[in-house]
Design an enzyme around this catalytic site. Sequence first.
Site, PDB file in Angstrom:
ATOM      1  N   LYS A 182       0.767  -1.208  -0.005  1.00 46.65           N
ATOM      2  CA  LYS A 182      -0.047   0.075   0.011  1.00 46.65           C
ATOM      3  C   LYS A 182       0.867   1.218  -0.010  1.00 46.65           C
ATOM      4  O   LYS A 182       1.558   1.699   0.851  1.00 46.65           O
ATOM      5  CB  LYS A 182      -0.893  -0.061   1.097  1.00 46.65           C
ATOM      6  CG  LYS A 182      -1.983   1.097   1.233  1.00 46.65           C
ATOM      7  CD  LYS A 182      -2.517   1.745   2.289  1.00 46.65           C
ATOM      8  CE  LYS A 182      -1.751   2.436   2.987  1.00 46.65           C
ATOM      9  NZ  LYS A 182      -1.744   4.075   2.338  1.00 46.65           N
ATOM     10  N   GLU A 256      10.341   0.829  10.539  1.00 41.93           N
ATOM     11  CA  GLU A 256      11.255   2.069  10.297  1.00 41.93           C
ATOM     12  C   GLU A 256      10.452   3.269  10.724  1.00 41.93           C
ATOM     13  O   GLU A 256       9.675   3.524   9.678  1.00 41.93           O
ATOM     14  CB  GLU A 256      11.940   2.008   8.797  1.00 41.93           C
ATOM     15  CG  GLU A 256      13.214   2.717   8.840  1.00 41.93           C
ATOM     16  CD  GLU A 256      13.018   4.135   8.130  1.00 41.93           C
ATOM     17  OE1 GLU A 256      12.901   5.134   9.192  1.00 41.93           O
ATOM     18  OE2 GLU A 256      12.936   3.997   6.869  1.00 41.93           O
ATOM     19  N   CYS A 290      13.269  10.628   7.384  1.00 39.43           N
ATOM     20  CA  CYS A 290      13.390   9.957   8.763  1.00 39.43           C
ATOM     21  C   CYS A 290      14.702  10.233   9.377  1.00 39.43           C
ATOM     22  O   CYS A 290      14.833  10.591  10.335  1.00 39.43           O
ATOM     23  CB  CYS A 290      13.062   8.571   8.541  1.00 39.43           C
ATOM     24  SG  CYS A 290      11.335   8.270   8.033  1.00 39.43           S
ATOM     25  N   GLU A 387       9.908  15.224  16.093  1.00 38.15           N
ATOM     26  CA  GLU A 387      10.183  15.188  14.738  1.00 38.15           C
ATOM     27  C   GLU A 387       9.310  16.232  13.893  1.00 38.15           C
ATOM     28  O   GLU A 387       8.394  16.106  14.045  1.00 38.15           O
ATOM     29  CB  GLU A 387      10.138  13.805  14.110  1.00 38.15           C
ATOM     30  CG  GLU A 387      10.654  13.780  12.650  1.00 38.15           C
ATOM     31  CD  GLU A 387      10.457  12.294  12.299  1.00 38.15           C
ATOM     32  OE1 GLU A 387      11.262  11.684  11.330  1.00 38.15           O
ATOM     33  OE2 GLU A 387       9.339  11.576  12.623  1.00 38.15           O
TER      34      GLU A 387
END
Length: 483
Positions: A182, A256, A290, A387
């Site tokens: 997906k 991850e 990331c 983040e």
Amino acid sequence: MAFEYAPAPESRAILDIAPSYGLFIDGEFTEAADGKVFKTVSPSSEEVLSEVARAGAEDVDRAVRAARKAFVKWSALPGSERAKYLFRIARIVQERSRELAVLETLDNGKPIKETRDADLPLVAAHFFYYAGWADKLDHAGFGANPKPLGVAGQVIPWNFPLLMLAWKIAPALATGNTVVLKPAETTPLSALFFADICRQAGLPKGVVNILPGYGDAGAALVAHPDVNKVAFTGSTAVGKEIARTVAGTSKKLTLELGGKGANIVFDDAPIDQAVEGIVTGIFFNQGQVCCAGSRLLVQESIQDELLDSLKRRLSTLRLGDPLDKNTDIGAINSAEQLARITALAERGEAEGAERWSPACELPSSGYWFAPTLFTNVTQAHTIARDEIFGPVLSVLTFRTPDEAVAKANNTQYGLSAGIWTEKGSRILAVAGKLRAGVVWSNTFNKFDPASPFGGYKESGFGREGGRHGLEAYLAPSSPEGER
């Protein structure tokens, strides 16, 4: 006088985007069971690129059944035969790389020079690399005759759509698994073009299935009882939810997730080289990475010199049309992400950090955010902890190597870090103390398919890339006669 750069736009003529796309299930494009569709928009212009079928739970079930059926023959193929398909896919990606680079830039918003020179070469390299492993699994260090798991359910993010697809699909196919993937709802097009590449390569039906859709489709895929392996790249919050869903089942899981990477610059570092690494670390792909080096830790004695040089360099970055080959900073992927970046930057100012951006004219349409750095930042500031996933750099200082390590490790994340120094002994000493999955020395954001990538703590677990990336798709061989 400074040089002026004339516009150098990449042509869209090579690319043919259809007005609508279906789901890719069992080798064919098909409508969603409930007929739902959604539009994918170019973030640099807000232009509607295409209408895409939106997968639901019924479509997920149909795709998993197709993958389970295909698994019987695909897993029985010799590794050398599976390798032929992977090699073929890699070569087609290379042949169509210009087309795919333009597509990725339009759908994602990142500069064409990044999709052309970084993303697409790495996509092909991952398929080439894992094609080489397909007939050598007995020698990968996971026991004699390791077995594939079955059906892999994979959910990928929007920041590197085609590259994250390659990271997941290549090792899954090399080890004999079949896939239901997906893509992110804001960037479905390159995955759908990849479905066409699978057909062009003659990949057997059902081995790869692509289901564009929203979070409900991803949740249904993760929870499906006939999925044996789940791989997810994305936010920590969603990763935690996936872990709760998979807990208590026999499914293998790799995550991850987010990061808040520290880029540590010591007083003996070459300033100009370090500045280039800092820029690459946080402004590559608009900071939507990331493993971005979003926390700059600079030794106190060189802070002023380094910041002066960094500000001069940021003033030369070119923001604008992502299809222009001169563009350094492209568009933010979505209005939602832009709102998050804006809110966190405003919070940084409210908490007392000093904000600076170069003089920068933002386009009138699309989603844009100027490259930004914050000074007078402490470890208590939200912008130093959370983040941001945007072109925002927080600058902190340190006096000793031990203080640098302590500050670098003072985060809930553990995905990446960078070290800048001329002393090899210092690199080794500091790197060994950093709790990060990957540590770059005198560089940043360098990737290779032979090198494993992954994190610790709230950055997830498991590794993708390299020999290590095979492990999550293999089960130890059973004793003779057992199944």
